[in-house]
Design an enzyme around this catalytic site. Structure first.
Site, PDB file in Angstrom:
ATOM      1  CE  LYS A 180      -4.196  48.485 -23.196  1.00 41.73           C
ATOM      2  NZ  LYS A 180      -3.644  49.744 -23.648  1.00 41.73           N
ATOM      3  N   GLY A 233     -13.104  47.791 -29.405  1.00 44.58           N
ATOM      4  CA  GLY A 233     -12.031  48.109 -30.209  1.00 44.58           C
ATOM      5  C   GLY A 233     -12.230  47.318 -31.554  1.00 44.58           C
ATOM      6  CB  SER A 234      -9.598  46.456 -33.821  1.00 44.61           C
ATOM      7  OG  SER A 234      -8.804  45.692 -33.145  1.00 44.61           O
ATOM      8  CG  ASN A 235     -14.479  43.173 -35.808  1.00 47.08           C
ATOM      9  OD1 ASN A 235     -14.877  44.309 -35.561  1.00 47.08           O
ATOM     10  ND2 ASN A 235     -15.233  41.856 -35.817  1.00 47.08           N
ATOM     11  CB  VAL A 237      -7.573  43.505 -30.698  1.00 51.02           C
ATOM     12  CG1 VAL A 237      -7.278  43.625 -29.155  1.00 51.02           C
ATOM     13  CG2 VAL A 237      -6.328  43.974 -31.312  1.00 51.02           C
ATOM     14  CD  GLU A 255     -20.933  45.713 -27.813  1.00 51.54           C
ATOM     15  OE1 GLU A 255     -20.789  45.820 -29.029  1.00 51.54           O
ATOM     16  OE2 GLU A 255     -21.461  45.134 -27.237  1.00 51.54           O
ATOM     17  CB  CYS A 289     -18.116  51.166 -33.243  1.00 46.79           C
ATOM     18  SG  CYS A 289     -18.896  51.616 -31.897  1.00 46.79           S
ATOM     19  CD  GLU A 390     -14.689  50.044 -37.502  1.00 44.94           C
ATOM     20  OE1 GLU A 390     -13.765  49.225 -36.945  1.00 44.94           O
ATOM     21  OE2 GLU A 390     -15.817  50.372 -36.824  1.00 44.94           O
TER      22      GLU A 390
HETATM   23  N1  NDP Z   1     -15.521  49.493 -32.038  1.00 41.58           N
HETATM   24  C1  NDP Z   1     -14.784  50.554 -31.862  1.00 41.58           C
HETATM   25  O1  NDP Z   1     -15.352  51.679 -30.858  1.00 41.58           O
HETATM   26  C2  NDP Z   1     -13.397  50.780 -32.217  1.00 41.58           C
HETATM   27  C3  NDP Z   1     -12.920  50.110 -33.421  1.00 41.58           C
HETATM   28  N2  NDP Z   1     -11.592  50.326 -33.511  1.00 41.58           N
HETATM   29  C4  NDP Z   1     -11.159  49.763 -34.792  1.00 41.58           C
HETATM   30  O2  NDP Z   1      -9.795  49.456 -34.630  1.00 41.58           O
HETATM   31  C5  NDP Z   1      -8.955  49.792 -35.560  1.00 41.58           C
HETATM   32  C6  NDP Z   1      -7.711  49.936 -34.907  1.00 41.58           C
HETATM   33  O3  NDP Z   1      -7.619  50.930 -33.790  1.00 41.58           O
HETATM   34  P1  NDP Z   1      -6.730  50.447 -32.535  1.00 41.58           P
HETATM   35  O4  NDP Z   1      -6.844  51.584 -31.532  1.00 41.58           O
HETATM   36  O5  NDP Z   1      -5.626  49.738 -32.861  1.00 41.58           O
HETATM   37  O6  NDP Z   1      -7.698  49.109 -32.025  1.00 41.58           O
HETATM   38  P2  NDP Z   1      -7.154  48.099 -30.980  1.00 41.58           P
HETATM   39  O7  NDP Z   1      -8.481  47.143 -30.897  1.00 41.58           O
HETATM   40  O8  NDP Z   1      -6.001  47.555 -31.077  1.00 41.58           O
HETATM   41  O9  NDP Z   1      -7.307  48.693 -29.334  1.00 41.58           O
HETATM   42  C7  NDP Z   1      -8.315  48.651 -28.502  1.00 41.58           C
HETATM   43  C8  NDP Z   1      -7.790  48.439 -27.108  1.00 41.58           C
HETATM   44  O10 NDP Z   1      -7.122  47.109 -27.140  1.00 41.58           O
HETATM   45  C9  NDP Z   1      -5.874  47.067 -26.648  1.00 41.58           C
HETATM   46  N3  NDP Z   1      -4.974  46.051 -27.456  1.00 41.58           N
HETATM   47  C10 NDP Z   1      -4.638  46.212 -28.480  1.00 41.58           C
HETATM   48  N4  NDP Z   1      -3.834  44.909 -28.872  1.00 41.58           N
HETATM   49  C11 NDP Z   1      -4.104  44.122 -27.730  1.00 41.58           C
HETATM   50  C12 NDP Z   1      -4.343  42.769 -27.506  1.00 41.58           C
HETATM   51  N5  NDP Z   1      -3.294  41.834 -28.110  1.00 41.58           N
HETATM   52  N6  NDP Z   1      -4.677  42.269 -26.502  1.00 41.58           N
HETATM   53  C13 NDP Z   1      -5.587  42.807 -25.635  1.00 41.58           C
HETATM   54  N7  NDP Z   1      -5.701  44.277 -25.862  1.00 41.58           N
HETATM   55  C14 NDP Z   1      -5.208  44.809 -26.994  1.00 41.58           C
HETATM   56  C15 NDP Z   1      -5.403  48.735 -27.135  1.00 41.58           C
HETATM   57  O11 NDP Z   1      -4.164  48.850 -26.530  1.00 41.58           O
HETATM   58  P3  NDP Z   1      -3.259  49.870 -27.287  1.00 41.58           P
HETATM   59  O12 NDP Z   1      -3.920  51.103 -27.274  1.00 41.58           O
HETATM   60  O13 NDP Z   1      -1.986  49.893 -26.092  1.00 41.58           O
HETATM   61  O14 NDP Z   1      -2.815  49.265 -28.411  1.00 41.58           O
HETATM   62  C16 NDP Z   1      -6.696  49.351 -26.877  1.00 41.58           C
HETATM   63  O15 NDP Z   1      -6.766  49.466 -25.329  1.00 41.58           O
HETATM   64  C17 NDP Z   1      -9.490  51.097 -35.951  1.00 41.58           C
HETATM   65  O16 NDP Z   1      -8.966  51.490 -37.201  1.00 41.58           O
HETATM   66  C18 NDP Z   1     -11.084  50.525 -35.951  1.00 41.58           C
HETATM   67  O17 NDP Z   1     -11.375  50.008 -37.197  1.00 41.58           O
HETATM   68  C19 NDP Z   1     -10.798  51.135 -32.818  1.00 41.58           C
HETATM   69  C20 NDP Z   1     -11.147  51.743 -31.801  1.00 41.58           C
HETATM   70  C21 NDP Z   1     -12.528  51.576 -31.190  1.00 41.58           C
HETATM   71  O1  AKG Z   2     -22.048  56.723 -31.063  1.00 36.83           O
HETATM   72  C1  AKG Z   2     -21.696  56.883 -29.875  1.00 36.83           C
HETATM   73  O2  AKG Z   2     -21.985  57.561 -29.338  1.00 36.83           O
HETATM   74  C2  AKG Z   2     -20.960  55.662 -29.387  1.00 36.83           C
HETATM   75  C3  AKG Z   2     -20.264  54.908 -30.391  1.00 36.83           C
HETATM   76  C4  AKG Z   2     -19.394  54.026 -29.816  1.00 36.83           C
HETATM   77  O3  AKG Z   2     -19.389  53.400 -28.895  1.00 36.83           O
HETATM   78  C5  AKG Z   2     -18.009  53.737 -30.256  1.00 36.83           C
HETATM   79  O4  AKG Z   2     -17.764  54.402 -31.393  1.00 36.83           O
HETATM   80  O5  AKG Z   2     -17.259  52.810 -29.870  1.00 36.83           O
END
Ligand code: NDP
Ligand code: AKG
Length: 488
Positions: A180, A233-235, A237, A255, A289, A390
Site C-alpha cells: 500500500k 513513516g511517522s512514529n 502510525v 522505520e 528521515c 521531527e
Molecule cells: N521516516 C520517514 O521516512 C517518514 C516520516 N514521516 C513523518 O510522518 C509525518 C506525517 O507524514 P505522513 O505521510 O502522514 O506519515 P504516515 O506515517 O501517516 O504515512 C506513512 C504510510 O502509512 C500509512 N498510514 C497512515 N495511517 C495509517 C494507519 N493508521 N495504519 C497503517 N498505515 C497507515 C500512510 O497511508 P496514507 O498515505 O494513505 O495516509 C502511508 O502509506 C511527517 O511529517 C514526518 O514527520 C513521513 C514520511 C516518511
Molecule cells: O537519506 C536517504 O537517502 C534515505 C532516507 C530515508 O530513508 C527516508 O527519509 O525515509
C-alpha cells in the site's frame, strides 16, 4: 493496462491484473508545485480489495518459493532493466507527485535500479552455515525460509527507493508482497508495478492496493493472511502498526522519524560543514528521515559558521522541481505544508530567534503550490518543540555548545537516534563521536542524509523497531532461520 479507459486513473494491481476498487471511488494525486494539476487518480479501496490481494499473494507464494533463488533474481534483473529504460518517465511522475527536483528524482530512480540489481544477486548468495554437532555422525546446518505474504506500507518521501528496498529483498527470498503506497505518490508506485508486470513476474507475486492509511494500511497490519509487515513513516502510525502486528503474532519492522544532529567542532572545515548542512537539511525540502535538523556549533566558530550558512542559503532557488536550476521544491502536500508552518510559528512563540525565512516565498507562482522558504532559527534550547519533534520540512535549528563534549550531550538529548554527523579534523573527536553517539548511522565529515543500499540502515531509540533494512541486513527480516539436524 494501468490506466482505465485511456484516462489517468490508476487501478489496483491484484493477481497480475489491473482492477478497479470495488468501491468505485477514486482519489486525485495533486502536484504540490501546482495545486491545480491532477497527476492522476488512484483507487480509494476498501477491505474486500485487500482480501483479494492477500488471497492472490498467498496462492502465488506457493509456486514462487519453490523457484531457485537465482530464478527469482532473474525477474528482478528484468525489472531493473525496464525501470532503467523508463527512468525519465518514473522520475517525472515522482517530481510531479511529491515535488522533489527532477535531478533528485532521477537519482532516486537510478538508486531503485541498483537496489533491484543488488537483490537480484542475493538470489545466488549463501543463506546458512554448517554448525558442528556434538553427535559426530550428524550433519547440522541452518537454512532460511521465506515468511509468506509480506505487507509493505510506504511513505511519500522516497516513492521509488523505499518501496523497492522492501519489495526486492522480500521477493528474492521467496515471499509474495502486498504493497500500500502513500496516497500522495500512488501514480509513481503504479509505474513500479508496471515494471514488474513487464518483467513477467508470475501473477499474484506482487500486488498493490491503493487506499487510505486508516483503511488499507490498518487492514494490512491486522490481516491474518499477512505474515510480516515492513513500514516506513511517522512514529505515531508506526507504533499502531507494531502493536497490531504484535497482537496477532506477525513479524514487523518499523522505520520512523529522526531529529538528526550535525556537530560542527572548532577545527571543522567550515565550507564543507556548511555545504553538508544545507544539503543534508534542505535537499528534498527537508523531507527525509535522515535530514539534518539540529545544527550544534562550537561557540568559537559559531558566528563565522552562521554567516556562511546564511549566505549559502540565500542562494537557494525555490520553485517547481521540473524547472532547470531549481534547487528546492515545495512541501509534498497541503498537510505537510500546514505542519511545517505550525512548527515555525511554535518556534517563534517559544522564544527561538527566526534568523532566516519562515514564510511563503514572494514572487510569481509560489502561491500556486506548497512552497516555504528555507528557515533557520537560533537561540534554540533542547526543551523547545522545534528541537524535539521531527518537522519534516526545510527548517534548521542552530544551537551553541561550549565544548565538543557538550555538543555530543546535546546531540544525544533526543528521543530519536537515526543519523548523526560531526565535522572535525580531530581524530579523538571523531572516535569519541562514533562511540558516544546513540544513532544507527554515524557519519564523519559527511551530511546526515545519504544512505547506501548495500549497507544496513535503521535507527536506535524511537527511530525504529531496532531491526535494520537494506544490504545483507534485509535477510534477517524477510526470512526465518531453520536449523536442520540430519542423521542417517
Ligand atoms: N521516516 C520517514 O521516512 C517518514 C516520516 N514521516 C513523518 O510522518 C509525518 C506525517 O507524514 P505522513 O505521510 O502522514 O506519515 P504516515 O506515517 O501517516 O504515512 C506513512 C504510510 O502509512 C500509512 N498510514 C497512515 N495511517 C495509517 C494507519 N493508521 N495504519 C497503517 N498505515 C497507515 C500512510 O497511508 P496514507 O498515505 O494513505 O495516509 C502511508 O502509506 C511527517 O511529517 C514526518 O514527520 C513521513 C514520511 C516518511
Ligand atoms: O537519506 C536517504 O537517502 C534515505 C532516507 C530515508 O530513508 C527516508 O527519509 O525515509
Amino acid at each position: 493496462m494501468t490506466a482505465m479507459n485511456g484516462s489517468s486513473t490508476y487501478l489496483n494491481y491484484i493477481g497480475g491484473t489491473w482492477v478497479p476498487s470495488r468501491t468505485g471511488e477514486r482519489e486525485a494525486s495533486i502536484n504540490p508545485a501546482n495545486k491545480q494539476e491532477v497527476v492522476g487518480y488512484v483507487q480509494q479501496s476498501a477491505l474486500p480489495d485487500l482480501d483479494d490481494a492477500v488471497q492472490a499473494a498467498a496462492e502465488a507464494q506457493k509456486g514462487w518459493k519453490r523457484l531457485a533463488g537465482s530464478a527469482r533474481g532473474d525477474y528482478l534483473y528484468k525489472a531493473a532493466a525496464i525501470l532503467e529504460r523508463r527512468l525519465d518517465e518514473v522520475a517525472t511522475a515522482m517530481t510531479k507527485e511529491m515535488g522533489k527536483t527532477l535531478q533528485e528524482a532521477k537519482g532516486e530512480t537510478a538508486r531503485g535500479v541498483a537496489i533491484l540489481r543488488y537483490y537480484a544477486g542475493e538470489g545466488m548468495r549463501s543463506v546458512g552455515e554448517v554448525i558442528p554437532s556434538t553427535d559426530s555422525e550428524a550433519l547440522m546446518f541452518t537454512t532460511r525460509v521465506p515468511l509468506g505474504v509480506v505487507g509493505v506500507i510506504t511513505p511519500w518521501n522516497f516513492p521509488v527507493a523505499i518501496p523497492l528496498w522492501k519489495i526486492a529483498p522480500a521477493l528474492v527470498y521467496g515471499n509474495s508482497v502486498v504493497i500500500k503506497p502513500a496516497s500522495e505518490t500512488g501514480v509513481t508506485c503504479a509505474k513500479l508495478m508496471e515494471c514488474f508486470e513487464e518483467a513477467g513476474l508470475p501473477p499474484g507475486v506482487i500486488n498493490m492496493v491503493f487506499g487510505s492509511g486508516s483503511v488499507i494500511g490498518r487492514g494490512i497490519a491486522e490481516h491474518p493472511g499477512i505474515h510480516a509487515l515492513s513500514f516506513t513513516g511517522s512514529n505515531a502510525v508506526g507504533k499502531t502498526i507494531g502493536q497490531a502486528a504484535l497482537a496477532r503474532g506477525a513479524k514487523y519492522q518499523l522505520e520512523m522519524g529522526g531529529k538528526n544532529p550535525v556537530v560542527v567542532a572548532p577545527d571543522a572545515d567550515l565550507d564543507l560543514a556548511v555545504e553538508a548542512t544545507v544539503s543534508g537539511g534542505l535537499r528534498s525540502t527537508g523531507q527525509k528521515c535522515t535530514a539534518t535538523s539540529r545544527v550544534i556549533i562550537h561557540q568559537d566558530i559559531y558566528e563565522p559558521f552562521k554567516e556562511r550558512l546564511l549566505q549559502r542559503i540565500a542562494q537557494i532557488k525555490i520553485g517547481n522541481g521540473m524547472q532547470d536550476g531549481v534547487w528546492m521544491g515545495p512541501c509534498a502536500s497541503e498537510r505537510q505544508f500546514n505542519t511545517v508552518q505550525a512548527y515555525i510559528r511554535k518556534g517563534v512563540e517559544e522564544g527561538a530567534r527566526l534568523l532566516y525565512g519562515g514564510s511563503i516565498p514572494e514572487g510569481i507562482g509560489y502561491t500556486e503550490g506548497y512552497f516555504i522558504e528555507p528557515t533557520v532559527f537560533e537561540n534554540v534550547t533542547s526543551d523547545m518543540t522545534i528541537a524535539r519533534e521531527e518537522i519534516f520540512g526545510p527548517v534548521l535549528v542552530l544551537m551553541k555548545a561550549e565544548s565538543v563534549e557538550e555538543a555530543l550531550r546535546l546531540a544525544n538529548d533526543t528521543e530519536f537516534g537515526l543519523s548523526a554527523s560531526i565535522f572535525t579534523s580531530n581524530i579523538g573527536a571523531m572516535l569519541g563521536f562514533i562511540q558516544g553517539m546513540d544513532a544507527g548511522l554515524v557519519r564523519i565529515n559527511a551530511e546526515s542524509a545519504g544512505v547506501e543500499l548495500q549497507a544496513p540502515f535503521g535507527g536506535m531509540k524511537q527511530s525504529s523497531s531496532h531491526s535494520r533494512e537494506q544490504g545483507r541486513a534485509a535477510i534477517e527480516f524477510f526470512t526465518a532461520i531453520k536449523t536442520v539436524f540430519v542423521k542417517s
